[in-house]
Enzyme design. Structure first.
Site, PDB file in Angstrom:
ATOM      1  N   LYS A  15       0.838  -1.210   0.000  1.00  9.45           N
ATOM      2  CA  LYS A  15       0.000   0.000   0.000  1.00  9.45           C
ATOM      3  C   LYS A  15       0.866   1.250   0.000  1.00  9.45           C
ATOM      4  O   LYS A  15       2.024   1.238   0.436  1.00  9.45           O
ATOM      5  CB  LYS A  15      -0.946   0.016   1.208  1.00  9.45           C
ATOM      6  CG  LYS A  15      -0.282  -0.080   2.597  1.00  9.45           C
ATOM      7  CD  LYS A  15       0.253   1.218   3.127  1.00  9.45           C
ATOM      8  CE  LYS A  15       0.960   1.066   4.465  1.00  9.45           C
ATOM      9  NZ  LYS A  15       1.662   2.279   4.908  1.00  9.45           N
ATOM     10  N   ASP A 146      -2.066  -1.843  10.145  1.00 12.77           N
ATOM     11  CA  ASP A 146      -2.356  -1.763   8.709  1.00 12.77           C
ATOM     12  C   ASP A 146      -3.107  -2.991   8.185  1.00 12.77           C
ATOM     13  O   ASP A 146      -3.506  -3.016   7.014  1.00 12.77           O
ATOM     14  CB  ASP A 146      -1.049  -1.646   7.900  1.00 12.77           C
ATOM     15  CG  ASP A 146      -0.478  -0.235   7.942  1.00 12.77           C
ATOM     16  OD1 ASP A 146      -1.257   0.718   8.103  1.00 12.77           O
ATOM     17  OD2 ASP A 146       0.755  -0.101   7.808  1.00 12.77           O
TER      18      ASP A 146
HETATM   19  P1  ATP Z   1       4.170  -0.778   8.023  1.00 13.28           P
HETATM   20  O1  ATP Z   1       4.077   0.087   6.809  1.00 13.28           O
HETATM   21  O2  ATP Z   1       2.964  -1.663   8.258  1.00 13.28           O
HETATM   22  O3  ATP Z   1       4.628  -0.049   9.242  1.00 13.28           O
HETATM   23  P2  ATP Z   1       6.616  -1.709   6.990  1.00 13.28           P
HETATM   24  O4  ATP Z   1       6.332  -1.730   5.516  1.00 13.28           O
HETATM   25  O5  ATP Z   1       7.398  -0.546   7.495  1.00 13.28           O
HETATM   26  O6  ATP Z   1       5.289  -1.837   7.769  1.00 13.28           O
HETATM   27  P3  ATP Z   1       7.183  -4.516   7.000  1.00 13.28           P
HETATM   28  O7  ATP Z   1       7.753  -4.798   5.663  1.00 13.28           O
HETATM   29  O8  ATP Z   1       5.793  -4.924   7.240  1.00 13.28           O
HETATM   30  O9  ATP Z   1       7.382  -2.986   7.393  1.00 13.28           O
HETATM   31  O10 ATP Z   1       8.174  -5.227   8.035  1.00 13.28           O
HETATM   32  C1  ATP Z   1       8.384  -4.808   9.369  1.00 13.28           C
HETATM   33  C2  ATP Z   1       9.107  -5.959  10.104  1.00 13.28           C
HETATM   34  O11 ATP Z   1       8.199  -7.052  10.240  1.00 13.28           O
HETATM   35  C3  ATP Z   1      10.312  -6.479   9.369  1.00 13.28           C
HETATM   36  O12 ATP Z   1      11.483  -5.998   9.943  1.00 13.28           O
HETATM   37  C4  ATP Z   1      10.226  -7.996   9.469  1.00 13.28           C
HETATM   38  O13 ATP Z   1      11.224  -8.562  10.259  1.00 13.28           O
HETATM   39  C5  ATP Z   1       8.885  -8.305  10.148  1.00 13.28           C
HETATM   40  N1  ATP Z   1       8.069  -9.233   9.331  1.00 13.28           N
HETATM   41  C6  ATP Z   1       7.366 -10.277   9.803  1.00 13.28           C
HETATM   42  N2  ATP Z   1       6.705 -10.890   8.816  1.00 13.28           N
HETATM   43  C7  ATP Z   1       6.961 -10.226   7.681  1.00 13.28           C
HETATM   44  C8  ATP Z   1       6.554 -10.394   6.327  1.00 13.28           C
HETATM   45  N3  ATP Z   1       5.719 -11.378   5.947  1.00 13.28           N
HETATM   46  N4  ATP Z   1       7.014  -9.510   5.414  1.00 13.28           N
HETATM   47  C9  ATP Z   1       7.833  -8.496   5.789  1.00 13.28           C
HETATM   48  N5  ATP Z   1       8.261  -8.314   7.060  1.00 13.28           N
HETATM   49  C10 ATP Z   1       7.826  -9.154   8.009  1.00 13.28           C
END
Ligand code: ATP
Length: 315
Positions: A15, A146
């Site tokens: 997103k 989210d």
């Molecule tokens: P958000 O925008 O929801 O705050 P984000 O995009 O910043 O999230 P994510 O890619 O969701 O961050 O990852 C955050 C942390 O979650 C990562 O450091 C990772 O270790 C952990 N994680 C657990 N499962 C997953 C997954 N399926 N995909 C990505 N990261 C994951």
């Protein structure tokens, strides 16, 4: 819905936030937020199959992500909340959404895991009644702020701390150019920096700003640039200064508007109009020297992300 051999696949769209307004911290520790979340075609692919014979528990395989996977927590939470006792499952996730980047990648996978589990249980989410759907939304929110917005992906208004979501009519045609960053930002640190900088709006300002964004969308237009705002942007840029240059880069590549997605550090450009997707794709070509390479994408809807038998090629 389950394929003859029990194998399903679902796309898990990442997103961008077309608007992300930060409100005061609530008594439960979460910040109040008001956001318009748009699911995009930059997506992970999540495949569900019966776990190998002799396996007693659900498995999640997700190359590139260390530690406990949010999709595994989603499967466990689905079983716990619904009492479903289907045989152990194996989820395989092909990651394409940048990790820890503000594109909700983990949340997208958790939401896809819930859609897949619901289909495997014979209770696909589009057929749930209001009470069961609300219960599943609560399970989603327990996994992350989210996740509810990505359960039935599309253009979604998100309020509360993320627990209140409602679908919006698709925005007028546009393309999106995502510029992933070589850097990572932890969401909690960006919120802490926003608190240090006192970026939160008061409750009235939050509501009024969100209402303006929704009114523009209801009028069938993308909100003007002054409403396409991410309140976390200055906090993220303070922690990760290259964000500022990336915003300028995407504008100079032809974007009509550039902003941070979520808590960053991913930046995206909006290319408005029916030719927006083509212009975003052309801009991706001119910026191909960047590392990681930019990705041109388009908005997607819940049908695009719906579980289907794994033998079917996604449309
Ligand atoms: P958000 O925008 O929801 O705050 P984000 O995009 O910043 O999230 P994510 O890619 O969701 O961050 O990852 C955050 C942390 O979650 C990562 O450091 C990772 O270790 C952990 N994680 C657990 N499962 C997953 C997954 N399926 N995909 C990505 N990261 C994951």
């Amino acid at each position: 819905m389950s394929g003859a051999d029990g194998r399903l696949l679902a796309r898990a769209p990442g997103k961008v936030n077309l608007s992300l307004l930060l409100g005061p911290r609530r008594a439960d520790g979460y910040h109040a937020l008001a956001s318009v979340v748009e699911a995009v075609s930059l997506a992970d692919e999540v495949r569900l199959a019966p776990a190998p014979a002799g396996t007693a528990e659900d498995q999640v395989v997700c190359p590139g992500v260390e530690g406990e996977n949010l999709a595994a927590r989603a499967l466990a939470a689905y079983r716990q909340a619904t009492g479903w006792r289907g045989p152990p499952l194996r989820l395989e996730i092909d990651k394409r959404i940048p990790v820890a980047a503000g594109m909700g990648g983990g949340s997208a996978d958790a939401a896809a895991a819930l859609r897949l589990a619901a289909s495997a249980a014979g209770r696909p989410i589009e057929r749930l009644d209001t009470a069961d759907r609300a219960a599943l939304d609560a399970v989603a929110f327990g996994l992350g702020a989210d996740v509810p917005a990505l359960l039935a992906p599309g253009l979604v208004a998100m309020e509360g701390a993320g627990e209140r979501v409602r679908p919006l009519a698709p925005a007028p045609a546009h393309g999106i150019l995502v510029l992933p960053s070589p850097h990572h930002l932890a969401t909690a640190e960006v919120f802490a920096e926003a608190d240090r900088r006192r970026l939160a709006r008061d409750a009235d300002e939050l509501e009024a700003g969100h209402a303006d964004v929704l009114a523009a969308l209801a009028g069938g237009v993308l909100p003007p640039p002054e409403l396409l705002v991410n309140d976390l942007q200055s906090a993220a840029a303070a922690l990760c200064p290259p964000i500022e240059a990336t915003l300028r880069t995407v504008l100079s590549a032809g974007a009509d508007h550039a902003m941070l997605s979520g808590s960053g550090p991913t930046v995206f450009g909006l290319f408005l109009g029916g030719d927006g997707p083509d212009r975003a794709a052309a801009a991706a070509t001119t910026l191909v020297r960047l590392e990681p390479a930019p990705v041109a994408c388009v908005p997607v809807d819940a049908g695009w992300a719906a579980p289907r038998p794994a033998t079917e090629t996604p449309a």
